[in-house]
Design a protein around this motif. Structure first.
Motif, PDB file in Angstrom:
ATOM      1  N   UNK A   4       0.834  -1.209   0.000  1.00 20.13           N
ATOM      2  CA  UNK A   4       0.000   0.000   0.000  1.00 20.13           C
ATOM      3  C   UNK A   4       0.866   1.255   0.000  1.00 20.13           C
ATOM      4  N   UNK A   5       1.940   1.232   0.767  1.00 14.53           N
ATOM      5  CA  UNK A   5       2.842   2.388   0.790  1.00 14.53           C
ATOM      6  C   UNK A   5       3.515   2.556  -0.571  1.00 14.53           C
ATOM      7  N   UNK A   6       3.940   1.468  -1.189  1.00 17.16           N
ATOM      8  CA  UNK A   6       4.566   1.527  -2.509  1.00 17.16           C
ATOM      9  C   UNK A   6       3.606   2.121  -3.541  1.00 17.16           C
ATOM     10  N   UNK A   7       2.357   1.697  -3.508  1.00 16.48           N
ATOM     11  CA  UNK A   7       1.355   2.230  -4.444  1.00 16.48           C
ATOM     12  C   UNK A   7       1.116   3.718  -4.201  1.00 16.48           C
ATOM     13  N   UNK A  12       2.246   9.438  -5.845  1.00 19.84           N
ATOM     14  CA  UNK A  12       2.845  10.740  -5.575  1.00 19.84           C
ATOM     15  C   UNK A  12       4.009  11.022  -6.518  1.00 19.84           C
ATOM     16  N   UNK A  13       4.953  10.104  -6.622  1.00 17.11           N
ATOM     17  CA  UNK A  13       6.192  10.364  -7.368  1.00 17.11           C
ATOM     18  C   UNK A  13       6.079  10.120  -8.866  1.00 17.11           C
ATOM     19  N   UNK A  14       5.167   9.252  -9.292  1.00 14.15           N
ATOM     20  CA  UNK A  14       5.076   8.926 -10.719  1.00 14.15           C
ATOM     21  C   UNK A  14       3.939   9.654 -11.419  1.00 14.15           C
ATOM     22  N   UNK A  15       2.857   9.931 -10.698  1.00 13.15           N
ATOM     23  CA  UNK A  15       1.661  10.375 -11.402  1.00 13.15           C
ATOM     24  C   UNK A  15       1.130  11.758 -11.038  1.00 13.15           C
ATOM     25  N   UNK A  16       1.063  12.110  -9.775  1.00 13.23           N
ATOM     26  CA  UNK A  16       0.418  13.388  -9.444  1.00 13.23           C
ATOM     27  C   UNK A  16       1.059  14.095  -8.253  1.00 13.23           C
ATOM     28  N   UNK A  19      -0.784  17.226  -6.954  1.00  9.76           N
ATOM     29  CA  UNK A  19      -1.990  16.977  -6.167  1.00  9.76           C
ATOM     30  C   UNK A  19      -1.668  16.940  -4.671  1.00  9.76           C
ATOM     31  N   UNK A  20      -0.444  16.613  -4.341  1.00  3.65           N
ATOM     32  CA  UNK A  20      -0.009  16.508  -2.953  1.00  3.65           C
ATOM     33  C   UNK A  20       0.870  17.682  -2.535  1.00  3.65           C
ATOM     34  N   UNK A  21       0.950  18.712  -3.386  1.00  2.79           N
ATOM     35  CA  UNK A  21       1.749  19.890  -3.079  1.00  2.79           C
ATOM     36  C   UNK A  21       3.242  19.640  -3.147  1.00  2.79           C
ATOM     37  N   UNK A  22       3.642  18.652  -3.935  1.00  3.32           N
ATOM     38  CA  UNK A  22       5.049  18.290  -4.031  1.00  3.32           C
ATOM     39  C   UNK A  22       5.619  18.759  -5.361  1.00  3.32           C
ATOM     40  N   UNK A  23       6.758  19.405  -5.311  1.00  3.22           N
ATOM     41  CA  UNK A  23       7.460  19.825  -6.521  1.00  3.22           C
ATOM     42  C   UNK A  23       8.641  18.907  -6.730  1.00  3.22           C
ATOM     43  N   UNK A  24       8.703  18.307  -7.906  1.00 12.05           N
ATOM     44  CA  UNK A  24       9.820  17.418  -8.239  1.00 12.05           C
ATOM     45  C   UNK A  24      10.821  18.170  -9.097  1.00 12.05           C
ATOM     46  N   UNK A  25      12.080  17.804  -8.966  1.00 14.29           N
ATOM     47  CA  UNK A  25      13.125  18.381  -9.804  1.00 14.29           C
ATOM     48  C   UNK A  25      12.777  18.085 -11.261  1.00 14.29           C
ATOM     49  N   UNK A  79       6.641   7.733 -15.160  1.00  9.59           N
ATOM     50  CA  UNK A  79       6.005   9.013 -14.842  1.00  9.59           C
ATOM     51  C   UNK A  79       4.919   9.371 -15.847  1.00  9.59           C
ATOM     52  N   UNK A  80       3.833   9.917 -15.359  1.00  8.10           N
ATOM     53  CA  UNK A  80       2.799  10.410 -16.255  1.00  8.10           C
ATOM     54  C   UNK A  80       2.681  11.929 -16.164  1.00  8.10           C
ATOM     55  N   UNK A  81       3.495  12.562 -15.335  1.00 11.31           N
ATOM     56  CA  UNK A  81       3.525  14.022 -15.252  1.00 11.31           C
ATOM     57  C   UNK A  81       4.660  14.516 -16.141  1.00 11.31           C
ATOM     58  N   UNK A  82       5.366  15.568 -15.760  1.00 13.83           N
ATOM     59  CA  UNK A  82       6.441  16.125 -16.578  1.00 13.83           C
ATOM     60  C   UNK A  82       7.404  15.041 -17.045  1.00 13.83           C
ATOM     61  N   UNK A  83       7.863  15.171 -18.282  1.00 17.91           N
ATOM     62  CA  UNK A  83       8.768  14.164 -18.837  1.00 17.91           C
ATOM     63  C   UNK A  83      10.132  14.253 -18.162  1.00 17.91           C
TER      64      UNK A  83
END
Length: 187
Positions: A4-7, A12-16, A19-25, A79-83
């Motif tokens: 469940x944690x992995x999903x 969070x890290x791969x898709x949205x 939505x969680x207020x997280x900015x990725x490099x 990832x489904x967000x920024x390439x």
């Protein structure tokens, strides 16, 4: 708990992340482990989560979806967000792609395309190709002739832990892997 944690980490890290207020490099899709922990703890189900819990998920994830480098964590692929960009690299002479009997004829005519993803996902061995393909129905493993594909201009990117990516792989470089006996697929 780990599954469940992995999903949730994948979401969070791969898709949205936004939505969680997280900015990725934007270059490598990473964030600090501390930021991810903050995001996870904001949800009551994960309020007691620790760095060691996250590290355990990273270490035990069969598909090796995540990696931690220093104080940063990222999803390696999917990832489904920024390439996210990866360094171009020279792959092994053959890579594998797991799919199903319904999709195989189309792939053999049109080639491998990323569909709703950023890249086509390939693997060095049958294990990861089997994991990916099994969830889609009756398994077919495709072998990709990377030498001929590279000569034709296909660029391959190494995402880590036996996972390779490409923007597309034309059909002429894909074939059904006749050498994959059922016993080998379960190794």
């Amino acid at each position: 708990m780990q599954t469940k944690l992995s999903k949730f980490m994948s979401k969070i890290l791969r898709h949205s992340p936004e939505e969680f207020g997280l900015s990725l490099d934007p270059n490598d899709g990473s964030c600090t482990v501390a930021k991810l922990i903050d995001v996870l703890r904001a949800h009551s189900k994960w309020s007691e989560i620790s760095v060691s819990d996250v590290k355990e998920v990273v270490a035990r994830c069969e598909k090796q979806r995540f990696e931690i480098i220093g104080d940063r964590i990222r999803a390696r692929y999917g990832h489904s967000h920024d390439k996210v960009s990866y360094p171009a690299a020279i792959p092994p002479t053959v890579l594998y792609h797991g799919t199903n009997v319904q999709a195989a004829p189309t792939i053999l005519k049109q080639g491998l395309r990323p569909m709703h993803r950023q890249y086509v996902h390939l693997s060095e061995g049958l294990h990861f190709a089997t994991l990916a393909g099994k969830r889609r129905g009756e398994l077919i493993i495709l072998a990709i002739d990377t030498e001929k594909a590279t000569q034709a201009g296909v660029v391959f990117y190494y995402a880590g832990n036996e996972v390779w990516l490409a923007d597309v792989v034309p059909a002429e470089f894909c074939r059904i892997n006749e050498n994959a006996e059922e016993g080998q697929l379960n190794e």
